[in-house]
Enzyme design. Structure first.
Site, PDB file in Angstrom:
ATOM      1  CG  ASP A 140      40.149  35.869  38.598  1.00 23.96           C
ATOM      2  OD1 ASP A 140      40.631  36.988  38.854  1.00 23.96           O
ATOM      3  OD2 ASP A 140      40.361  34.850  39.268  1.00 23.96           O
ATOM      4  CE  LYS A 141      38.690  36.440  28.369  1.00 21.11           C
ATOM      5  NZ  LYS A 141      39.727  36.271  27.327  1.00 21.11           N
TER       6      LYS A 141
END
Length: 312
Positions: A140-141
């Site tokens: 995830d970012k």
């Protein structure tokens, strides 16, 4: 021009068969058909939806790549290890793994382009939404930590298969808001949230098997430092499972709430073991817990390194 030939799978659409056989995006495969780059048994065909019988020989003429639309960028990224087949990086938070239809800059791919050769660079169309050279898995970012990228198409196939067949082993470190038991094995399927479409949830729509192990490293009042091992690769799995246990990840704006202690979700991919594409022996990469998570744990009243784990 690069010519690729393969035997047609029975009952499949032509564009789908090309995308699968040549590991291209379906959009690009459809364009190749419509632009006259595909023949069946030597005869031109222009219908992407054509159903294949299974006895045909499909030939695809791959034109030279279009001009690069995803450009190399000078983005700091720690390269833990690299050889001729793969590279392991310590992905910083606030960096997404690969370009999307709307994001073409500020990704792991942008950071690595120009620094090293990446798999599928010559096959994928840089203008395509699916342009993801080197990417075999994602974080995830706002999750930091170990990511492996493929440098050759052969390595990409091996690594992608290893992730798909669960031949990899991942360990995450997280700070959870609340308390969980010392050793938890959670087997709870994850699907799309029926109302909040950007979220996943236990159950949900079209749920898929998801299992995670959690081990407590240390505790302070109101918070728990945990190690997590997912045994499946569902979207947001660790975050969803911890939230389901009543202890969401600190700073997780999707499944928890913002925190004064840290400006992102306190989740870090600490280690990753994969079978190496060249000799198939397990190789393990470790990225130490980053300063912002250490600082957050100290702010919450913990100590570092935590007494419960001498490896951190």
């Amino acid at each position: 021009m690069d010519v690729r030939t393969f035997e047609a799978p029975s009952g499949e659409r032509l564009d789908v068969a090309i995308a699968m056989a040549l590991e291209l995006s379906r959009t690009y495969a459809k364009e190749l058909v419509s632009e006259g780059y595909v023949t069946i048994d030597g005869r031109p065909v222009g219908k992407a939806a054509l159903k294949l019988g299974g006895s045909e020989i499909v030939s695809v003429l791959l034109p030279p790549p279009r001009p690069m639309l995803v450009e190399p960028e000078d983005i700091p990224v720690d390269i833990i290890y690299q050889d001729e087949a793969l590279a392991a990086i310590n992905k910083p938070p606030d960096l997404i793994a690969h370009p999307t239809a709307t994001v073409r800059t500020g990704t792991v791919v942008n950071a690595l382009l120009g620094r090293m050769e990446l798999s599928k660079e010559r096959i994928y169309d840089p203008a395509d939404d699916a342009y993801r050279p080197g990417i075999v898995h994602r974080l995830d970012k706002d999750t930091s930590g170990v990511m492996v990228v493929a440098k050759t198409d052969e390595a990409h196939r091996h690594l992608a298969a290893a992730f798909k067949k669960r031949l990899t082993e991942k360990t995450y470190v997280a700070i959870a808001v609340g308390s969980i038991d010392d050793a938890v094995h959670l087997d709870a399927p994850i699907g799309r949230h029926p109302v909040k479409r950007q979220q996943m949830t236990v159950g949900g729509e079209l749920p898929k098997h998801a299992a995670s192990n959690f081990r407590v490293i240390a505790r302070v009042p109101g918070y728990t430092l945990v190690k997590a091992k997912p045994h499946s690769g569902r979207t947001h799995q660790i975050r969803v499972h911890l939230a389901h246990l009543g202890a969401p990840v600190l700073g997780d704006l999707v499944y928890g709430r913002a925190s004064h202690a840290i400006g992102r979700q306190a989740l870090h991919a600490y280690s990753l073991s994969v079978p190496h594409p060249l000799d198939h022996q397990a190789i393990t990469f470790i990225a130490q817990v980053p300063a912002d998570m250490v600082s957050a744990w100290l702010t919450l009243g913990g100590e570092w390194p935590p007494a419960g784990d001498d490896q951190l």
